[in-house]
Design an enzyme around this catalytic site. Structure first.
Site: not given
Ligand code: C5P
Length: 331
Positions: A18, A110-113, A119, A152
């Site tokens: 995405k 790619p990972v963590a990109a 997701s 996501d």
């Molecule tokens: O939900 P996910 O594990 O992907 O989120 C990773 C990090 O991104 C969360 O720990 C938070 O710090 C941040 N996040 C956030 N608000 C969101 C999505 C992610 O603060 N809507």
């Protein structure tokens, strides 16, 4: 008695990347997450996932392609466990738990990109596992499983462009784009942990100043009624700055800022940041045009005219935006 596994066949899913065309952070919630207003679009760049029912009680995962870290930590295995728990005994071979699956993941995102590949894999896993088991979950139950796996993940259940709000669980499909604009992705190999970016965001201001929220609402409205690919590309300048996380990401990885500027000079185009980064993007009328952009970037790097931050060469890829819901079509 017939063996329930005999009726089950492997399923194959594409798990698209995405891109956030806009990303407004509207508030910080009490639980530390943030509420968003963001237009998400799926891309043709996708991981490939297959799920095959096997005997035994343990799900397995085999990963090929780009480095995705240890399989035991992969969201695919967590998604299988979450889907099985949600299904319980209500699958055709029940009342026992749904059988173990052997997952194969060909990693191309790619990972963590900032492209939400993990997701997307998780959403494809939930959807594919239900099909492999012949099990049903209503839309609310699917959404609940997806939201627990990550902010996501719910977007990928929509199958097309969508406005994403709340923490990520409020997904409103948008009519989308006429055509498939091209997108050039450049992902430097630098770690930009999403929690660090949100923490930096909180440190510099309590919430966005509202300008990005307005651009996001405007784009969502345009995509709700349908927008041509050319008109989207014409908005590239506005979209490239419509990301409230830009200053925060720049604090976490300062080296991204001169690189973004250099890319913009080289390509003579606005350059945006997807999500919390580090992927940078440029919009093009078509994927073929984006491929020309990719060649220009590769040539400049080889010739020494462009240096990317990071421990190795960046990931450079020309793809296209999936302008419409893919819900009705085969993967
Ligand atoms: O939900 P996910 O594990 O992907 O989120 C990773 C990090 O991104 C969360 O720990 C938070 O710090 C941040 N996040 C956030 N608000 C969101 C999505 C992610 O603060 N809507």
């Amino acid at each position: 008695m017939t063996d329930p596994l005999r009726r089950l066949s492997p399923v194959v899913r594409l798990a698209p990347a995405k891109l956030n065309l806009t990303l407004a952070v509207t508030a910080r919630r009490d639980d530390g997450y943030h509420t968003l207003h963001s237009v998400f679009v799926p891309l043709t760049l996708a991981d490939r996932l297959s799920l095959a029912p096997v005997g035994g009680h343990r799900d397995t995962l085999h990963v090929t392609g780009l480095d995705a870290g240890p399989p035991a930590d992969n969201l695919v295995l967590r998604a299988l466990a979450a889907a099985r728990a949600a299904v319980g005994g209500s699958w055709p071979g029940g009342p026992g738990p749904a059988p173990a699956l052997a997952a194969r993941l060909d990693k191309r995102i790619p990972v963590a990109a900032g492209l939400a590949g993990g997701s997307s894999d998780a959403a494809a896993t939930v959807d594919g596992a239900l099909e492999a088991w012949g099990a049903e979950l209503d839309a609310d139950a699917r959404l609940a499983v997806a939201a627990r796996l990550g902010s996501d993940v719910p977007f990928f259940l929509a199958g097309g462009p969508a406005l994403v709000e709340g923490r990520g669980e409020q997904v409103s499909p948008l009519r989308g784009l006429g055509g498939s604009p091209g997108i050039l992705l450049v992902t430097p190999v630098i770690a930009v942990p999403t929690p660090d970016v949100f923490a930096a965001f909180d440190a510099i201001r309590s919430h966005g100043d509202g300008a990005v929220r307005m651009s996001s609402a405007h784009l969502a409205e345009e995509l709700r009624s349908g927008l041509s690919a050319a008109n989207l590309v014409a908005r590239a300048g506005v979209l490239a700055s419509a990301n409230d996380l830009l200053p925060a990401t720049a604090l976490v990885v300062p080296a991204l800022v001169p690189f973004k500027r250099a890319l913009s000079r080289l390509l003579q185009r606005p350059i945006g940041l997807s999500g919390s980064g580090p992927t940078l993007w440029a919009l093009y009328p078509s994927e073929a045009d984006a491929a020309i952009g990719a060649d220009i970037v590769r040539a400049a790097m080889q010739g020494g005219g462009l240096t990317a931050p990071g421990s190795s060469e960046p990931f450079i890829c020309a793809a296209a935006i999936v302008g419409h819901s893919q819900q009705e079509s085969e993967p």
